[in-house]
Scaffold this motif. Structure first.
Motif, PDB file in Angstrom:
ATOM      1  N   ILE A  20      24.375  55.427   6.665  1.00 26.22           N
ATOM      2  CA  ILE A  20      25.586  54.344   6.543  1.00 26.22           C
ATOM      3  C   ILE A  20      25.123  53.710   7.491  1.00 26.22           C
ATOM      4  O   ILE A  20      24.081  53.370   8.181  1.00 26.22           O
ATOM      5  N   ASP A  21      25.694  52.816   7.052  1.00 26.87           N
ATOM      6  CA  ASP A  21      25.711  50.381   8.263  1.00 26.87           C
ATOM      7  C   ASP A  21      26.617  51.257   9.214  1.00 26.87           C
ATOM      8  O   ASP A  21      27.816  50.676   8.623  1.00 26.87           O
ATOM      9  N   SER A  22      25.896  51.763  10.323  1.00 20.24           N
ATOM     10  CA  SER A  22      26.811  51.801  11.155  1.00 20.24           C
ATOM     11  C   SER A  22      27.050  50.752  12.692  1.00 20.24           C
ATOM     12  O   SER A  22      27.459  50.718  13.018  1.00 20.24           O
ATOM     13  N   ALA A  23      25.973  49.789  11.716  1.00 20.43           N
ATOM     14  CA  ALA A  23      25.343  48.899  13.157  1.00 20.43           C
ATOM     15  C   ALA A  23      26.494  48.036  13.580  1.00 20.43           C
ATOM     16  O   ALA A  23      27.178  48.132  15.070  1.00 20.43           O
ATOM     17  N   PRO A  24      27.436  47.364  12.966  1.00 22.39           N
ATOM     18  CA  PRO A  24      29.029  47.061  13.487  1.00 22.39           C
ATOM     19  C   PRO A  24      29.693  47.786  13.653  1.00 22.39           C
ATOM     20  O   PRO A  24      30.312  47.294  15.149  1.00 22.39           O
ATOM     21  N   ASP A  25      29.775  49.216  13.865  1.00 19.30           N
ATOM     22  CA  ASP A  25      30.670  49.750  14.834  1.00 19.30           C
ATOM     23  C   ASP A  25      29.923  50.037  16.189  1.00 19.30           C
ATOM     24  O   ASP A  25      30.588  49.835  17.214  1.00 19.30           O
ATOM     25  N   ILE A  26      28.495  49.941  15.941  1.00 19.81           N
ATOM     26  CA  ILE A  26      27.358  51.091  17.576  1.00 19.81           C
ATOM     27  C   ILE A  26      28.265  48.888  18.198  1.00 19.81           C
ATOM     28  O   ILE A  26      28.281  49.211  19.540  1.00 19.81           O
ATOM     29  N   ALA A  27      27.059  48.342  17.237  1.00 21.44           N
ATOM     30  CA  ALA A  27      27.475  47.252  17.559  1.00 21.44           C
ATOM     31  C   ALA A  27      29.160  46.347  18.777  1.00 21.44           C
ATOM     32  O   ALA A  27      28.792  45.827  19.889  1.00 21.44           O
ATOM     33  N   ALA A  28      29.957  47.070  18.108  1.00 16.05           N
ATOM     34  CA  ALA A  28      31.445  46.962  18.543  1.00 16.05           C
ATOM     35  C   ALA A  28      31.589  46.906  19.855  1.00 16.05           C
ATOM     36  O   ALA A  28      32.236  46.684  20.696  1.00 16.05           O
ATOM     37  N   ALA A  29      31.422  48.464  19.775  1.00 18.45           N
ATOM     38  CA  ALA A  29      31.594  49.207  21.036  1.00 18.45           C
ATOM     39  C   ALA A  29      30.613  48.612  22.375  1.00 18.45           C
ATOM     40  O   ALA A  29      30.755  48.751  23.189  1.00 18.45           O
ATOM     41  N   VAL A  44      25.202  41.684  15.530  1.00 18.68           N
ATOM     42  CA  VAL A  44      24.169  43.176  15.330  1.00 18.68           C
ATOM     43  C   VAL A  44      22.956  43.725  14.804  1.00 18.68           C
ATOM     44  O   VAL A  44      22.436  44.593  15.444  1.00 18.68           O
ATOM     45  N   ALA A  45      22.348  42.410  13.976  1.00 17.56           N
ATOM     46  CA  ALA A  45      21.388  42.168  14.267  1.00 17.56           C
ATOM     47  C   ALA A  45      20.181  42.470  15.155  1.00 17.56           C
ATOM     48  O   ALA A  45      19.480  43.284  15.228  1.00 17.56           O
ATOM     49  N   PHE A  46      20.357  41.634  16.426  1.00 20.30           N
ATOM     50  CA  PHE A  46      20.165  42.185  17.806  1.00 20.30           C
ATOM     51  C   PHE A  46      20.332  43.504  18.181  1.00 20.30           C
ATOM     52  O   PHE A  46      19.057  44.527  18.300  1.00 20.30           O
ATOM     53  N   ILE A  47      20.969  43.614  18.748  1.00 23.65           N
ATOM     54  CA  ILE A  47      22.144  45.218  18.811  1.00 23.65           C
ATOM     55  C   ILE A  47      20.751  46.202  17.331  1.00 23.65           C
ATOM     56  O   ILE A  47      20.718  47.828  18.262  1.00 23.65           O
ATOM     57  N   ALA A  91      34.754  54.436  12.933  1.00 22.58           N
ATOM     58  CA  ALA A  91      34.016  53.942  11.753  1.00 22.58           C
ATOM     59  C   ALA A  91      35.409  52.566  11.023  1.00 22.58           C
ATOM     60  O   ALA A  91      35.425  52.761  10.008  1.00 22.58           O
ATOM     61  N   GLU A  92      35.285  52.000  11.949  1.00 24.08           N
ATOM     62  CA  GLU A  92      36.158  50.923  11.226  1.00 24.08           C
ATOM     63  C   GLU A  92      35.419  49.994  10.453  1.00 24.08           C
ATOM     64  O   GLU A  92      36.076  49.039  10.089  1.00 24.08           O
ATOM     65  N   ARG A  93      34.315  50.202  10.647  1.00 23.27           N
ATOM     66  CA  ARG A  93      33.150  48.497  10.414  1.00 23.27           C
ATOM     67  C   ARG A  93      32.378  49.660   9.577  1.00 23.27           C
ATOM     68  O   ARG A  93      31.455  49.287   8.541  1.00 23.27           O
ATOM     69  N   THR A  94      32.146  50.953   9.641  1.00 29.26           N
ATOM     70  CA  THR A  94      31.016  51.389   8.748  1.00 29.26           C
ATOM     71  C   THR A  94      30.946  51.441   7.283  1.00 29.26           C
ATOM     72  O   THR A  94      32.551  51.947   6.196  1.00 29.26           O
ATOM     73  N   LEU A  95      30.057  51.296   6.288  1.00 25.75           N
ATOM     74  CA  LEU A  95      29.624  51.565   5.500  1.00 25.75           C
ATOM     75  C   LEU A  95      28.527  52.058   4.960  1.00 25.75           C
ATOM     76  O   LEU A  95      28.046  52.321   5.298  1.00 25.75           O
ATOM     77  N   PHE A  96      28.664  53.459   3.369  1.00 22.55           N
ATOM     78  CA  PHE A  96      27.365  53.725   2.801  1.00 22.55           C
ATOM     79  C   PHE A  96      26.900  52.569   2.443  1.00 22.55           C
ATOM     80  O   PHE A  96      27.526  51.175   2.140  1.00 22.55           O
ATOM     81  N   TYR A  97      25.401  52.873   2.330  1.00 25.82           N
ATOM     82  CA  TYR A  97      24.219  51.603   1.569  1.00 25.82           C
ATOM     83  C   TYR A  97      25.037  52.360  -0.031  1.00 25.82           C
ATOM     84  O   TYR A  97      25.139  52.759  -0.115  1.00 25.82           O
TER      85      TYR A  97
END
Length: 226
Positions: A20-29, A44-47, A91-97
């Motif tokens: 999963i691409d969870s980076a957007p949710d991790i970055a938001a938190a 997001v790319a930095f985090i 998982a608001e922004r998380t997507l499967f690759y």
């Protein structure tokens, strides 16, 4: 590592960055933690470059890189706040690759046993898998806080195998970082790097790089219908 790719009876996966691409949710938190303290929020790319060793290392390493306070008390408080933020929106922004979900379902349907070894906390891992609707596919999920030690220590990965009751050369580990690679190497388990996200930066021979997860299934062409 001489086992043929089409003979694996079980596969264990890393979660974030692999399935999963969870980076957007991790970055938001993370950014909510920074914002509340009046510190500059980050992209997001930095985090994403700090993901892989678990929440505490993520925040500690990022604070150090940004020249922010990184004493134990500050980091401990930030980790608690980060986890609270993440648990509220896991998982608001998380997507499967691409193709990952269908390949997981095809592997499961073909009789390949599946597990997860992740440095994400156990509760969060289970919650995300449940929200995404794939929890029933996995026999065992072991997060960082559900094992005595976490990746890159091999005991974390071997704990998943123990829960699944798999031994010997019948299984492999699939991930997207050098941490995953080091874990598998230390556990003496075959390792495959995915070709998406950060996975393309992991140095492996071409035979150990995956374009599709389904390529690890026996008769993968028949399973895919191609």
């Amino acid at each position: 590592m001489s086992l043929r790719k089409d003979s694996y009876q079980a596969l264990v996966f890393d979660l974030d960055g692999t399935l999963i691409d969870s980076a957007p949710d991790i970055a938001a938190a993370v950014n909510k933690v920074l914002e509340r303290r009046g510190w500059p929020t980050q992209g997001v790319a930095f985090i994403e470059t700090f993901i892989g060793f678990g929440p505490r290392r993520l925040l500690l390493d990022m604070f150090v890189a940004l020249g922010l306070p990184s004493d134990d008390a500050t980091v401990d408080e930030a980790v608690k706040e980060y986890l609270d933020n993440y648990n509220r929106e896991p998982a608001e922004r998380t997507l499967f690759y691409p193709h990952v979900r269908e390949d997981l379902e095809a592997l499961h349907g073909a009789g390949v046993r599946l597990g997860i070894c992740t440095n994400k906390p156990q509760g969060l891992s289970l919650k995300v898998l449940e929200i995404l609707g794939v929890a029933p596919l996995f026999e065992a999920v072991v997060g960082a806080d559900a094992a005595p030690v976490c990746k890159p220590h091999p005991s974390h990965l071997l704990a998943v195998a123990e829960r699944m009751g798999i031994t010997g050369e019948v299984w492999a580990y699939v991930g997207d970082t050098a941490v995953d690679q080091a874990t598998a190497t230390a556990a003496r388990v075959p390792f495959y790097a995915v070709s998406w996200g950060c996975g393309k930066q992991v140095a492996v021979e071409s035979k150990w790089r995956l374009d599709r997860l389904i390529d690890l299934a026996a008769n993968s062409r028949l399973v895919q219908g191609r």
